[in-house]
Every structure is written in structure tokens, then in C-alpha cells.
Design an enzyme around this catalytic site. Structure first.
Site, PDB file in Angstrom:
ATOM      1  N   HIS A 267       6.203  16.762  27.611  1.00 58.40           N
ATOM      2  CA  HIS A 267       4.731  16.585  27.566  1.00 58.40           C
ATOM      3  C   HIS A 267       4.406  15.893  26.237  1.00 58.40           C
ATOM      4  O   HIS A 267       4.922  14.830  25.951  1.00 58.40           O
ATOM      5  CB  HIS A 267       4.093  17.967  27.761  1.00 58.40           C
ATOM      6  CG  HIS A 267       2.616  17.992  27.953  1.00 58.40           C
ATOM      7  ND1 HIS A 267       1.864  16.883  28.241  1.00 58.40           N
ATOM      8  CD2 HIS A 267       1.712  19.032  27.907  1.00 58.40           C
ATOM      9  CE1 HIS A 267       0.584  17.214  28.357  1.00 58.40           C
ATOM     10  NE2 HIS A 267       0.470  18.518  28.152  1.00 58.40           N
ATOM     11  N   HIS A 306       5.509   9.525  34.680  1.00 56.41           N
ATOM     12  CA  HIS A 306       4.353  10.413  34.649  1.00 56.41           C
ATOM     13  C   HIS A 306       4.181  11.041  36.012  1.00 56.41           C
ATOM     14  O   HIS A 306       4.427  10.381  37.023  1.00 56.41           O
ATOM     15  CB  HIS A 306       3.087   9.621  34.277  1.00 56.41           C
ATOM     16  CG  HIS A 306       1.982  10.475  33.794  1.00 56.41           C
ATOM     17  ND1 HIS A 306       1.105  11.105  34.645  1.00 56.41           N
ATOM     18  CD2 HIS A 306       1.634  10.843  32.545  1.00 56.41           C
ATOM     19  CE1 HIS A 306       0.260  11.803  33.931  1.00 56.41           C
ATOM     20  NE2 HIS A 306       0.552  11.675  32.659  1.00 56.41           N
ATOM     21  N   ASP A 362       2.770   8.179  25.345  1.00 57.62           N
ATOM     22  CA  ASP A 362       3.639   8.505  24.216  1.00 57.62           C
ATOM     23  C   ASP A 362       4.593   7.379  23.826  1.00 57.62           C
ATOM     24  O   ASP A 362       5.290   7.495  22.822  1.00 57.62           O
ATOM     25  CB  ASP A 362       4.466   9.756  24.544  1.00 57.62           C
ATOM     26  CG  ASP A 362       3.602  11.002  24.576  1.00 57.62           C
ATOM     27  OD1 ASP A 362       2.711  11.102  23.730  1.00 57.62           O
ATOM     28  OD2 ASP A 362       3.811  11.854  25.448  1.00 57.62           O
TER      29      ASP A 362
HETATM   30  N1  ACO Z   1      13.656   8.298  32.482  1.00 59.84           N
HETATM   31  C1  ACO Z   1      14.535   8.152  33.518  1.00 59.84           C
HETATM   32  N2  ACO Z   1      14.313   8.588  34.764  1.00 59.84           N
HETATM   33  C2  ACO Z   1      13.139   9.189  35.000  1.00 59.84           C
HETATM   34  C3  ACO Z   1      12.179   9.364  33.980  1.00 59.84           C
HETATM   35  C4  ACO Z   1      12.473   8.893  32.690  1.00 59.84           C
HETATM   36  N3  ACO Z   1      11.602   9.035  31.696  1.00 59.84           N
HETATM   37  N4  ACO Z   1      11.105  10.016  34.492  1.00 59.84           N
HETATM   38  C5  ACO Z   1      11.384  10.232  35.794  1.00 59.84           C
HETATM   39  N5  ACO Z   1      12.603   9.729  36.090  1.00 59.84           N
HETATM   40  C6  ACO Z   1      13.254   9.732  37.406  1.00 59.84           C
HETATM   41  C7  ACO Z   1      13.736  11.127  37.791  1.00 59.84           C
HETATM   42  O1  ACO Z   1      15.061  11.357  37.353  1.00 59.84           O
HETATM   43  C8  ACO Z   1      13.626  11.082  39.290  1.00 59.84           C
HETATM   44  O2  ACO Z   1      14.707  10.326  39.773  1.00 59.84           O
HETATM   45  P1  ACO Z   1      15.370  10.704  41.224  1.00 59.84           P
HETATM   46  O3  ACO Z   1      14.334  10.365  42.237  1.00 59.84           O
HETATM   47  O4  ACO Z   1      16.586   9.850  41.293  1.00 59.84           O
HETATM   48  O5  ACO Z   1      15.705  12.174  41.148  1.00 59.84           O
HETATM   49  C9  ACO Z   1      12.364  10.226  39.527  1.00 59.84           C
HETATM   50  O6  ACO Z   1      12.252   9.372  38.368  1.00 59.84           O
HETATM   51  C10 ACO Z   1      11.086  11.058  39.700  1.00 59.84           C
HETATM   52  O7  ACO Z   1      10.917  11.815  38.510  1.00 59.84           O
HETATM   53  P2  ACO Z   1      10.457  13.335  38.439  1.00 59.84           P
HETATM   54  O8  ACO Z   1      11.239  14.020  37.367  1.00 59.84           O
HETATM   55  O9  ACO Z   1      10.444  13.937  39.800  1.00 59.84           O
HETATM   56  O10 ACO Z   1       8.979  13.167  37.961  1.00 59.84           O
HETATM   57  P3  ACO Z   1       8.029  14.321  37.432  1.00 59.84           P
HETATM   58  O11 ACO Z   1       6.676  13.965  37.907  1.00 59.84           O
HETATM   59  O12 ACO Z   1       8.539  15.672  37.781  1.00 59.84           O
HETATM   60  O13 ACO Z   1       8.152  14.196  35.839  1.00 59.84           O
HETATM   61  C11 ACO Z   1       7.799  13.468  33.620  1.00 59.84           C
HETATM   62  C12 ACO Z   1       7.237  13.515  35.050  1.00 59.84           C
HETATM   63  C13 ACO Z   1       8.115  14.894  33.144  1.00 59.84           C
HETATM   64  C14 ACO Z   1       6.733  12.899  32.711  1.00 59.84           C
HETATM   65  C15 ACO Z   1       9.064  12.587  33.616  1.00 59.84           C
HETATM   66  O14 ACO Z   1       8.737  11.276  34.014  1.00 59.84           O
HETATM   67  C16 ACO Z   1       9.745  12.563  32.252  1.00 59.84           C
HETATM   68  O15 ACO Z   1      10.567  13.446  31.956  1.00 59.84           O
HETATM   69  N6  ACO Z   1       9.436  11.536  31.378  1.00 59.84           N
HETATM   70  C17 ACO Z   1      10.009  11.484  30.047  1.00 59.84           C
HETATM   71  C18 ACO Z   1       9.247  12.408  29.115  1.00 59.84           C
HETATM   72  C19 ACO Z   1       7.866  11.862  28.789  1.00 59.84           C
HETATM   73  O16 ACO Z   1       7.689  10.714  28.428  1.00 59.84           O
HETATM   74  N7  ACO Z   1       6.877  12.758  28.879  1.00 59.84           N
HETATM   75  C20 ACO Z   1       5.508  12.437  28.536  1.00 59.84           C
HETATM   76  C21 ACO Z   1       4.649  12.366  29.764  1.00 59.84           C
HETATM   77  S1  ACO Z   1       2.984  11.919  29.312  1.00 59.84           S
HETATM   78  C22 ACO Z   1       2.367  13.345  28.647  1.00 59.84           C
HETATM   79  O17 ACO Z   1       2.714  14.414  29.009  1.00 59.84           O
HETATM   80  C23 ACO Z   1       1.437  13.224  27.576  1.00 59.84           C
END
Ligand code: ACO
Length: 427
Positions: A267, A306, A362
Site C-alpha cells: 500500500h 492497482h 507511488d
Molecule cells: N509487479 C509484477 N506483477 C504484478 C504486480 C507488480 N507490481 N502487480 C500485480 N502483478 C501481477 C500478479 O502477480 C498477478 O499475476 P498472475 O495473474 O499471473 O497471478 C496479476 O498481476 C494480478 O495481480 P494481483 O496481485 O491479483 O492484483 P491485486 O489487485 O491483488 O494487487 C497490488 C494490487 C497489491 C497493488 C499489486 O499490484 C502490487 O503488489 N503492486 C506492487 C506494490 C505497489 O505498488 N503498491 C501500491 C499500490 S497503490 C497504493 O496502495 C497507494
């Protein structure tokens, strides 16, 4: 019925008409679907609330596919260009932009509540010099609760309003004190002749200069950053604010829980993880290798992806533009080249395209903070200052919503059935 969902329970053959209101069906309407009269009824299963609306809200609107964010109907781009953080705070909390008279009164109230009790200084002094500033902030927000015993009367609009002013006014002071403590510098008291962001920058950076005024470009940049972080509907920390707030503790306690939820690397803690990631990548030549690891799921591309946006986060676009203005004053951040190239490669790569992964708020913010000489671990604290107005508006909305009750999800129990205790000697 046009706006309804017909559901047939194949266990019984019974059919139910569920009304669709505001694009949703009520989860409670599934409880009437029973196999026998004393059956509990059907539940809906949704780990991590991926498809569950937990409230009606009038605060923020996001269209994740189109990359749209609006507060109370106003596009984030217009607010970032034309408004100030304190005006946006009033908009979020009250629902309308203030008149000049209302805004002057609000600013006056905020400015006259920026000081914290002297004991808070002693509290912060209790932390080790290398404590993470976010844990200092989370704890000191919770500690504020002990100074305002009346704050627990959350059903009183007047009491709520008083705490709301105090929190918006004092969080920058607590944040700045946490920074000064980690730097071994004396605390700088608030300057109420300065704007909200200028006062914060003065409390952080002023060293023994009574006339210290921050650069106007950096002052405005911080106001815009606070606006961009002000609210984002039912994210993890807003949900924490609502869930903890729903058991009706004082808002300091609930807001410290929200800040704790923000801290996590998935987050608001992602802004610091982006910088650690860029530093680890080290140079543009190393990007392809890093991308390979991300695609092999050995790494996350921090600052990308996201839950709601399946398009460019509009806040990231504004921050990217803002970075160039800040770098005119601070000098450029050498990591910018890596970030821009990382983004370019990621946006062309099938892995990210197929999953609709774009930069989020971010991705670029940390580059600005680093150029302004904030330590990396301090970045989530900067996020928390801006998000305070959003947390408080979500909290007020929750408390005044007649449909809300204490948050208490159900579970699907999949553990052992009843069994008899076995003495340790017989196991
Ligand atoms: N890097 C690589 N792969 C990713 C990323 C990433 N940053 N984010 C998602 N994916 C992939 C997942 O591995 C998944 O792949 P799959 O379909 O092969 O299993 C697919 O994309 C879908 O991702 P989910 O994890 O299901 O997405 P979710 O909605 O649960 O998670 C989150 C969202 C937590 C923001 C995620 O994208 C993440 O971890 N991002 C990196 C951390 C980040 O930047 N967080 C800040 C978010 S903005 C905020 O909170 C202010």
C-alpha cells in the site's frame, strides 16, 4: 422486474428475485436461500473484498478502466492544478468547496491547533535514534488519544469536528518531530504565519533561521502531493479506518490503525520500496534482467499495479510532471532515468500489458522526496499526512451512515469437527 437478478437455488429448485440497486445486489438477500428452515442460509465468499462494496459513499469516484479519479465530483487534475490541500480537505469532509469566509475560518482553526502537548516530545524522545519514522508516527497518533479523553464521544458532531481539526493540524507536527528525532536535530515548533505545506517543510528543514521560508516551488509541490494523496475511496487504510472506527473508539485510535495499514509495502509503503528497487537496479542496462525476474515472479515491480486501476493512475501522471518542476529547484534525481526507462519497457511488455499493470501513485513520488533530501523510510509518513483528510472523511461518513454497524465479516469454517482433548502424554 427490470433491475433485478433471478437466482435459482438448484439444491431446492426455488427461484428468488434479488433487486439490483446502484449496480449491486445485497449480500444479505442470499440468506433467504436455505435447504431447510433452520439452515443458516447462503453466504457470499469474497476474500480480500475483490468484488464487495461495503458502503455507499459520496466522497471519491474512481473509474479504474478509464483512469479517472474525482473527489465529490471534481476531477483530480483540476484540484491538483487549482486548489490547495486544506481546501480539498474541506471538500472531502463537508461535501462542497468552501466559500472564502468558510475557508479562512478553517485555515485559522488548523493554524491554531498545530502545536502538540509538550509531553508528546518526551514520548517521541523515547524512540531509538534509528527508529522507523512510520512506527513513530503510528504510535504517536495513537498516543494523542490519551490527551483528549472527550474524543471518545464520537456520536457528537461537535466532538468529531474538534478532533478532525486537531488531527489535520497536528499530524505534520508529529511527522516533523519524528524526522528531527531520527536526525538528532532539535524540534522546530510550528509557524502559524506559514501555509500548511510551508509550515511542514519549515518544521522539517529549518535550522536556526527564524525567517526560514521554503522555496515556493517546493511549497506548492508539497501542497499538490498532499492533494494527490488526500483520498482514494475504499483502499486498505480507509477500510482499516472504517473497520476500527466501526467499534466506535476515538478517531486517534482509528487513524493510527489506518496509518498502520498504509505502512505496508503493498500500500503506501510502496513509495519507499520503489526507491530501494531503483537503487538495487542501479543502472538502465540492468533493467531487462530485473524485468525477467519480475516475469518469473521472483520480484514485484513496485509502484506498478492497482486493485482498481486497469489504466494509468491519473495521480502518477501528475506526479511525473511535478517531478520535473521540483528538479528545476533541487537538481535532477539520477534514478529518474531508470524509472522512466523501466516504465517504457514495462508498458510495452506483454506480461504487463496483458495484466493491465500501469504506474500507480507511488512510482514517481519517491523520486521527488529523495531529491528534496527526505530519507527513504520517511516517504510513507509523507503519504500519511495527505491521506489524513481522506481517512477522516471516510470515518465521518461511516459514523453517520444509518446502514453501517460494527464491521464483522463471516467466515467459512473448514477446520476439524468436534474432537476430544488428548492429554500430552498420549499424543
Ligand atoms: N509487479 C509484477 N506483477 C504484478 C504486480 C507488480 N507490481 N502487480 C500485480 N502483478 C501481477 C500478479 O502477480 C498477478 O499475476 P498472475 O495473474 O499471473 O497471478 C496479476 O498481476 C494480478 O495481480 P494481483 O496481485 O491479483 O492484483 P491485486 O489487485 O491483488 O494487487 C497490488 C494490487 C497489491 C497493488 C499489486 O499490484 C502490487 O503488489 N503492486 C506492487 C506494490 C505497489 O505498488 N503498491 C501500491 C499500490 S497503490 C497504493 O496502495 C497507494
Amino acid at each position: 422486474m427490470a433491475d433485478s437478478l433471478s437466482v435459482t437455488d438448484n439444491r431446492t429448485g426455488n427461484t428468488f428475485e434479488l433487486p439490483i440497486v446502484d449496480g449491486a445486489v445485497s449480500a444479505m438477500s442470499f440468506r433467504q436461500m436455505k435447504t431447510e428452515p433452520d439452515d443458516f442460509g447462503l453466504m457470499v465468499y469474497d476474500p480480500a473484498f475483490k468484488n464487495t462494496a461495503s458502503c455507499r459513499s459520496t466522497i471519491s469516484f474512481i473509474d479504474g478502466d478509464k483512469g479517472i479519479l474525482r473527489h465529490r465530483g471534481y476531477p483530480i487534475e483540476q484540484l491538483a492544478e487549482k486548489s490547495t490541500y486544506l481546501e480539498v480537505a474541506q471538500l472531502l469532509i463537508n461535501g462542497e468547496l468552501p466559500t472564502q469566509v468558510e475557508h479562512d475560518a478553517f485555515r485559522h482553526e488548523i493554524r491554531t491547533h498545530t502545536f502538540v502537548h509538550e509531553n508528546m516530545k518526551k514520548f517521541i524522545e523515547g524512540f531509538r535514534y534509528d527508529s522507523n519514522p512510520m512506527s513513530m508516527l503510528i504510535s504517536s497518533i495513537a498516543a494523542l488519544s490519551s490527551f483528549y479523553p472527550e474524543a471518545g464521544e464520537v456520536s457528537s458532531p461537535e466532538v468529531r469536528r474538534q478532533q478532525l481539526i486537531r488531527l489535520i493540524a497536528k499530524i505534520p507536527t508529529l511527522a516533523a518531530f519524528a524526522y528531527r528525532h531520527t536526525q538528532g536535530l532539535p524540534y522546530v515548533y510550528p509557524r502559524n504565519d506559514l501555509s500548511y505545506p510551508a509550515n511542514f517543510l519549515s518544521m522539517v528543514f529549518n535550522i536556526n533561521d527564524v525567517n526560514h521560508t521554503p522555496d515556493p516551488v517546493l511549497e506548492r509541490a508539497f501542497d499538490v502531493l498532499f492533494i494527490l494523496h488526500a483520498d482514494h475511496e475504499q483502499n486498505c487504510s480507509a477500510t482499516a479506518m472504517r473497520v476500527v472506527g466501526s467499534s466506535q473508539p476515538d478517531p486517534y485510535t482509528a487513524l493510527s490503525a489506518a496509518a498502520a495499514a498504509l505502512y505496508g509495502p503493498l500500500h503506501g509503503g510502496a513509495n519507499r520500496m520503489v526507491l530501494y528497487m531503483l537503487e538495487r537496479i542501479g543502472s538502465v542496462e540492468n533493467i531487462p534482467n530485473f524485468i525477467k525476474k519480475v516475469k518469473a515472479k521472483e520480484e514485484l515491480l513496485m509502484g506498478f499495479g492497482h486493485r482498481v486501476y486497469r489504466n494509468y493512475d491519473p495521480r502518477a501522471r501528475i506526479i511525473k510532471g511535478l517531478a520535473h518542476e521540483v528538479f528545476e529547484v533541487t537538481g535532477t534525481n539520477p534514478l529518474l532515468d531508470i524509472a522512466v526507462e523501466l516504465e517504457r519497457i514495462a508498458l510495452e511488455d506483454d506480461y504487463f500489458v496483458e495484466r493491465k499493470l500501469y504506474p500507480n501513485v507511488d512510482f514517481y513520488s519517491g523520486l521527488i522526496y529523495q531529491a528534496m533530501k527526505f530519507p527513504i523510510d520517511f516517504y510513507p509518513v509523507l503519504f500519511a499526512i495527505g491521506r489524513t483528510a481522506g481517512w477522516l472523511s471516510q470515518w465521518c461518513e461511516m459514523l453517520t451512515d444509518k446502514e453501517q454497524k460494527i464491521a464483522r465479516p463471516r467466515q467459512l469454517y473448514v477446520g476439524k469437527g468436534v474432537r476430544d482433548y488428548v492429554p500430552v502424554s498420549e499424543r
